[in-house]
Design a protein around this motif. Structure first.
Motif, PDB file in Angstrom:
ATOM      1  N   GLU A   1      11.258 -12.549  -9.384  1.00  0.00           N
ATOM      2  CA  GLU A   1      10.665 -11.407 -10.088  1.00  0.00           C
ATOM      3  C   GLU A   1       9.222 -11.710 -10.487  1.00  0.00           C
ATOM      4  O   GLU A   1       8.335 -10.869 -10.335  1.00  0.00           O
ATOM      5  CB  GLU A   1      11.490 -11.070 -11.333  1.00  0.00           C
ATOM      6  CG  GLU A   1      12.869 -10.522 -11.029  1.00  0.00           C
ATOM      7  CD  GLU A   1      13.724 -10.382 -12.277  1.00  0.00           C
ATOM      8  OE1 GLU A   1      14.571  -9.468 -12.283  1.00  0.00           O
ATOM      9  OE2 GLU A   1      13.535 -11.171 -13.227  1.00  0.00           O
ATOM     10  N   LEU A   2       8.972 -12.914 -10.973  1.00  0.00           N
ATOM     11  CA  LEU A   2       7.602 -13.301 -11.333  1.00  0.00           C
ATOM     12  C   LEU A   2       6.697 -13.329 -10.112  1.00  0.00           C
ATOM     13  O   LEU A   2       5.560 -12.866 -10.163  1.00  0.00           O
ATOM     14  CB  LEU A   2       7.602 -14.669 -12.018  1.00  0.00           C
ATOM     15  CG  LEU A   2       8.183 -14.696 -13.426  1.00  0.00           C
ATOM     16  CD1 LEU A   2       8.250 -16.134 -13.930  1.00  0.00           C
ATOM     17  CD2 LEU A   2       7.345 -13.853 -14.358  1.00  0.00           C
TER      18      LEU A   2
ATOM     19  N   VAL B   1       2.336 -10.914  -6.755  1.00  0.00           N
ATOM     20  CA  VAL B   1       1.920 -10.349  -5.471  1.00  0.00           C
ATOM     21  C   VAL B   1       1.389  -8.929  -5.661  1.00  0.00           C
ATOM     22  O   VAL B   1       0.365  -8.545  -5.086  1.00  0.00           O
ATOM     23  CB  VAL B   1       3.085 -10.385  -4.458  1.00  0.00           C
ATOM     24  CG1 VAL B   1       2.809  -9.513  -3.253  1.00  0.00           C
ATOM     25  CG2 VAL B   1       3.374 -11.814  -4.035  1.00  0.00           C
ATOM     26  N   ILE B   2       2.049  -8.125  -6.483  1.00  0.00           N
ATOM     27  CA  ILE B   2       1.605  -6.747  -6.734  1.00  0.00           C
ATOM     28  C   ILE B   2       0.242  -6.743  -7.420  1.00  0.00           C
ATOM     29  O   ILE B   2      -0.667  -5.991  -7.037  1.00  0.00           O
ATOM     30  CB  ILE B   2       2.658  -5.981  -7.564  1.00  0.00           C
ATOM     31  CG1 ILE B   2       3.912  -5.743  -6.722  1.00  0.00           C
ATOM     32  CG2 ILE B   2       2.093  -4.668  -8.088  1.00  0.00           C
ATOM     33  CD1 ILE B   2       5.103  -5.224  -7.496  1.00  0.00           C
ATOM     34  N   ILE B   3       0.056  -7.603  -8.405  1.00  0.00           N
ATOM     35  CA  ILE B   3      -1.229  -7.665  -9.120  1.00  0.00           C
ATOM     36  C   ILE B   3      -2.343  -8.124  -8.181  1.00  0.00           C
ATOM     37  O   ILE B   3      -3.437  -7.554  -8.168  1.00  0.00           O
ATOM     38  CB  ILE B   3      -1.123  -8.584 -10.350  1.00  0.00           C
ATOM     39  CG1 ILE B   3      -0.234  -7.915 -11.414  1.00  0.00           C
ATOM     40  CG2 ILE B   3      -2.496  -8.908 -10.930  1.00  0.00           C
ATOM     41  CD1 ILE B   3       0.102  -8.811 -12.581  1.00  0.00           C
TER      42      ILE B   3
ATOM     43  N   VAL C   1      -7.413  -4.498  -3.363  1.00  0.00           N
ATOM     44  CA  VAL C   1      -7.771  -3.116  -3.053  1.00  0.00           C
ATOM     45  C   VAL C   1      -8.973  -2.678  -3.882  1.00  0.00           C
ATOM     46  O   VAL C   1      -9.915  -2.060  -3.368  1.00  0.00           O
ATOM     47  CB  VAL C   1      -6.567  -2.172  -3.285  1.00  0.00           C
ATOM     48  CG1 VAL C   1      -6.989  -0.713  -3.259  1.00  0.00           C
ATOM     49  CG2 VAL C   1      -5.495  -2.431  -2.250  1.00  0.00           C
ATOM     50  N   VAL C   2      -8.998  -3.028  -5.145  1.00  0.00           N
ATOM     51  CA  VAL C   2     -10.125  -2.673  -6.013  1.00  0.00           C
ATOM     52  C   VAL C   2     -11.410  -3.343  -5.530  1.00  0.00           C
ATOM     53  O   VAL C   2     -12.467  -2.719  -5.489  1.00  0.00           O
ATOM     54  CB  VAL C   2      -9.821  -3.050  -7.479  1.00  0.00           C
ATOM     55  CG1 VAL C   2     -11.055  -2.981  -8.347  1.00  0.00           C
ATOM     56  CG2 VAL C   2      -8.735  -2.138  -8.036  1.00  0.00           C
ATOM     57  N   MET C   3     -11.330  -4.614  -5.131  1.00  0.00           N
ATOM     58  CA  MET C   3     -12.518  -5.329  -4.654  1.00  0.00           C
ATOM     59  C   MET C   3     -13.075  -4.698  -3.379  1.00  0.00           C
ATOM     60  O   MET C   3     -14.281  -4.607  -3.204  1.00  0.00           O
ATOM     61  CB  MET C   3     -12.184  -6.803  -4.403  1.00  0.00           C
ATOM     62  CG  MET C   3     -11.885  -7.583  -5.652  1.00  0.00           C
ATOM     63  SD  MET C   3     -13.300  -7.723  -6.736  1.00  0.00           S
ATOM     64  CE  MET C   3     -14.230  -8.952  -5.868  1.00  0.00           C
ATOM     65  N   VAL C   4     -12.212  -4.262  -2.492  1.00  0.00           N
ATOM     66  CA  VAL C   4     -12.659  -3.641  -1.246  1.00  0.00           C
ATOM     67  C   VAL C   4     -13.298  -2.286  -1.521  1.00  0.00           C
ATOM     68  O   VAL C   4     -14.291  -1.923  -0.891  1.00  0.00           O
ATOM     69  CB  VAL C   4     -11.475  -3.501  -0.260  1.00  0.00           C
ATOM     70  CG1 VAL C   4     -11.839  -2.613   0.907  1.00  0.00           C
ATOM     71  CG2 VAL C   4     -11.029  -4.865   0.224  1.00  0.00           C
ATOM     72  N   LEU C   5     -12.765  -1.555  -2.464  1.00  0.00           N
ATOM     73  CA  LEU C   5     -13.270  -0.216  -2.739  1.00  0.00           C
ATOM     74  C   LEU C   5     -14.520  -0.205  -3.623  1.00  0.00           C
ATOM     75  O   LEU C   5     -15.199   0.813  -3.704  1.00  0.00           O
ATOM     76  CB  LEU C   5     -12.178   0.640  -3.393  1.00  0.00           C
ATOM     77  CG  LEU C   5     -10.963   0.925  -2.511  1.00  0.00           C
ATOM     78  CD1 LEU C   5      -9.934   1.740  -3.291  1.00  0.00           C
ATOM     79  CD2 LEU C   5     -11.371   1.663  -1.253  1.00  0.00           C
TER      80      LEU C   5
END
Length: 151
Positions: free
Chosen positions: A9-10, A15-17, A23-27
């Motif tokens: 779970e951790l 992985v999600i974070i 995605v934020v860095m690319v955008l």
């Protein structure tokens, strides 16, 4: 009754974070080469304007020695004559672009009493990665600085 999280779970949360961060860095908008060259030209003009206004306020002179820092890249060294900075040196070089001096004389003199630059100087501020992106900064004989796309 469970107290805590399982290892899988951790790892899933991490992985999600990390995926969201990627995605934020690319955008995120990246600076274009034109913006970088424009910012460097403005920084160079500001550097020269500050020294010229200081010399005019103190009614002193300074020399600008243009020295080659590499292929088509110059550095400016200011030597003060008078005032609080007498015989002190200040160096200036661009960080993200190349500073190319387009003049013949390697020594420029600014007289704070007359607010004149002898001889007038023109510089090309060029992108390090794209040779077609450049701006021209001219310091006129009367100490006015102009930045243009063409000579």
């Amino acid at each position: 009754m469970r107290r805590g999280f399982m290892l899988c779970e951790l790892i899933a949360v991490i992985v999600i974070i990390c995926s969201a961060a990627a995605v934020v860095m690319v955008l995120m908008p990246q600076k274009s080469e034109r913006q970088v060259v424009a910012e460097e030209a403005a920084r160079a003009a500001s550097w020269f304007k500050y020294r010229m206004s200081k010399a005019a306020r103190e009614r002193v002179a300074f020399d600008v020695q243009m020295t080659s820092g590499g292929i088509n890249d110059y550095e400016a060294t200011v030597t003060w004559y008078g005032g609080a900075m007498y015989m002190k040196h200040e160096n200036f070089a661009l960080k993200a672009a190349d500073l190319n001096y387009l003049g013949g004389a390697s020594l420029l003199t600014f007289d704070g009493r007359w607010h004149t630059m002898t001889p007038a100087a023109t510089f090309a501020i060029k992108s390090k990665s794209r040779s077609d992106i450049r701006l021209y900064m001219t310091i006129s004989g009367t100490g006015y600085i102009d930045i243009r796309e063409k000579l």
